[in-house]
Design an enzyme around this catalytic site. Structure first.
Site, PDB file in Angstrom:
ATOM      1  N   SER A   1       0.868  -1.193   0.000  1.00  0.00           N
ATOM      2  CA  SER A   1       0.000   0.000   0.000  1.00  0.00           C
ATOM      3  C   SER A   1       0.898   1.233   0.000  1.00  0.00           C
ATOM      4  CB  SER A   1      -0.870   0.025   1.256  1.00  0.00           C
ATOM      5  OG  SER A   1      -1.680  -1.111   1.288  1.00  0.00           O
TER       6      SER A   1
ATOM      7  N   SER B   1       4.966   0.171  12.300  1.00  0.00           N
ATOM      8  CA  SER B   1       3.938   0.815  11.488  1.00  0.00           C
ATOM      9  C   SER B   1       4.505   2.058  10.824  1.00  0.00           C
ATOM     10  CB  SER B   1       2.717   1.173  12.330  1.00  0.00           C
ATOM     11  OG  SER B   1       2.955   2.364  13.015  1.00  0.00           O
ATOM     12  N   LYS B   2       3.955   2.351   9.646  1.00  0.00           N
ATOM     13  CA  LYS B   2       4.398   3.545   8.920  1.00  0.00           C
ATOM     14  C   LYS B   2       4.046   4.778   9.743  1.00  0.00           C
ATOM     15  CE  LYS B   2       3.787   1.343   4.458  1.00  0.00           C
ATOM     16  NZ  LYS B   2       2.924   1.108   3.322  1.00  0.00           N
ATOM     17  N   ARG B   3       2.876   4.703  10.384  1.00  0.00           N
ATOM     18  CA  ARG B   3       2.384   5.851  11.138  1.00  0.00           C
ATOM     19  C   ARG B   3       3.317   6.211  12.295  1.00  0.00           C
ATOM     20  NH1 ARG B   3      -3.721   4.886  12.249  1.00  0.00           N
ATOM     21  NH2 ARG B   3      -3.180   3.508  10.576  1.00  0.00           N
TER      22      ARG B   3
ATOM     23  N   GLY C   1       6.364   5.799  12.332  1.00  0.00           N
ATOM     24  CA  GLY C   1       7.696   6.149  11.819  1.00  0.00           C
ATOM     25  C   GLY C   1       8.737   5.071  12.098  1.00  0.00           C
TER      26      GLY C   1
END
Ligand code: GLU
Length: 336
Positions: free
Chosen positions: A28, A270-272, A274
């Site tokens: 994604s 998670s990307k969120r 970082g």
């Protein structure tokens, strides 16, 4: 409703899968790939190449509000840097494209129309709060949909819309009273009671976007995918997808749900939040062989401290050694 594109893609996909195994990458583009994503994608590549499969790159930019500009190109670049390749994809084309989800809405709509024609879909006016209030007991992190709007007749729907004039309905698929069994190559045999643990689930969101469950099953069916290797966080979605493939008349792929890599604090990356990314590793001057070695060593696929290319990793394994390392990491078998 008889969409020739959908049906001809479905037929072409069947020909392709009859010719040999087909696997996919499904990132994604919602930010830079973190090292956990990188590990799952490295494993998907290794698995596909060991199987001698065709490998499809599908860009999952379905959730438009979460997509980050430039992220799709960055992901392709990072994966090539890591030494991975694919046989079909948005950058190289292929016989069963388009390979970018945001360009496939017409196919998702055809699938949805067919489910509606079979009376398997109903509009749902419930907000998350409504569901929380009505759900008897949540199962894990997912709330079981209590069936509120499934029971509405025409007049009831009209009244529900009148009560929430600003709310556009989502659309949910009616689930049967069925326990779905999944024989996962890594996790073993797992079961999920669709109605009790999930309930009727969303196939089109109230913001008008097609839901992940619908898009991913349509895509895997129309791309002729035979094997899916992905992170085990997606395992709970699998029984829903098996049910949807059943409705689409598609035979179920084989599954390998692999353990997730944790950050140094033991939390899911998670990307969120970082979490450390491939991009950072590259910017700091890291070499791909070092990263492949670290990712492989974290699963016992390489010695700790070993640097090796993706090709070298491929040359040092077969399907059963890959399966053994993954099942061991998932806590299923003890090391040989
Ligand atoms: N696009 C999803 C993700 O990045 C993966 C979907 C799938 O593998 O089914 O989490």
């Amino acid at each position: 409703m008889n969409d020739p594109t959908f049906d001809s893609l479905f037929a072409r996909a069947a020909e392709r899968r009859a010719a040999g195994p087909r696997c996919r990458f499904a990132p994604s583009p919602t930010g830079p790939l973190h090292l956990g994503n990188a590990r799952s994608l490295l494993l998907a590549w290794l698995h596909a190449r060991l199987l001698g499969a065709d490998l499809v790159m599908r860009m999952e930019d379905l959730d438009r509000p979460r997509v980050k500009a430039g992220s799709a190109a960055q992901i392709l670049d990072d994966l090539r840097w890591l030494g991975l390749d694919w046989d079909e994809g948005p950058d190289i084309g292929g016989p069963l494209g388009d390979y970018t989800q945001s360009r496939r809405d017409a196919l998702y709509q055809t699938a949805l129309d067919r489910l509606i024609a079979r009376d398997l879909v109903f509009p749902c006016f419930c907000s998350r709060k409504d569901i929380e209030r009505a759900a008897s007991a949540p199962h894990g992190h997912t709330l079981t949909y209590p069936g509120t709007c499934r029971r509405l007749d025409e007049a009831g729907r009209f009244a529900a819309q009148a009560r929430h004039p600003d709310r556009r309905p989502g659309f949910r698929l009616v689930v049967p009273d069925r326990v779905v069994t999944v024989e996962d190559a890594v996790l073993g045999v797992q079961r999920q009671d669709l109605r009790r643990e999930v309930g009727d689930f969303v196939v089109r969101r109230s913001d008008g976007l097609f839901a992940y469950q619908l898009a991913v099953t349509v895509d895997d069916a129309l791309m002729g995918i035979t094997h899916i290797l992905r992170g085990e966080d997606l395992f709970p979605s699998t029984p829903r997808q098996i049910y949807l493939w059943d409705l689409l008349g598609y035979s179920c792929p084989e599954f390998w749900h692999v353990p997730l890599m944790l950050d140094p604090a033991g939390k899911k990356m998670s990307k969120r939040d970082g979490s450390a990314s491939i991009a950072e590793f590259r910017n700091d001057g890291g070499r791909p062989e070092v990263l492949v070695g670290q990712l492989a060593a974290s699963l016992g696929l390489a010695e700790s401290g070993q640097a090796l290319s993706a090709r070298e990793l491929l040359g040092s394994h077969d399907l059963s050694s890959l399966n053994r390392c993954l099942a061991t990491a998932a806590g299923r078998v003890s090391p040989a």
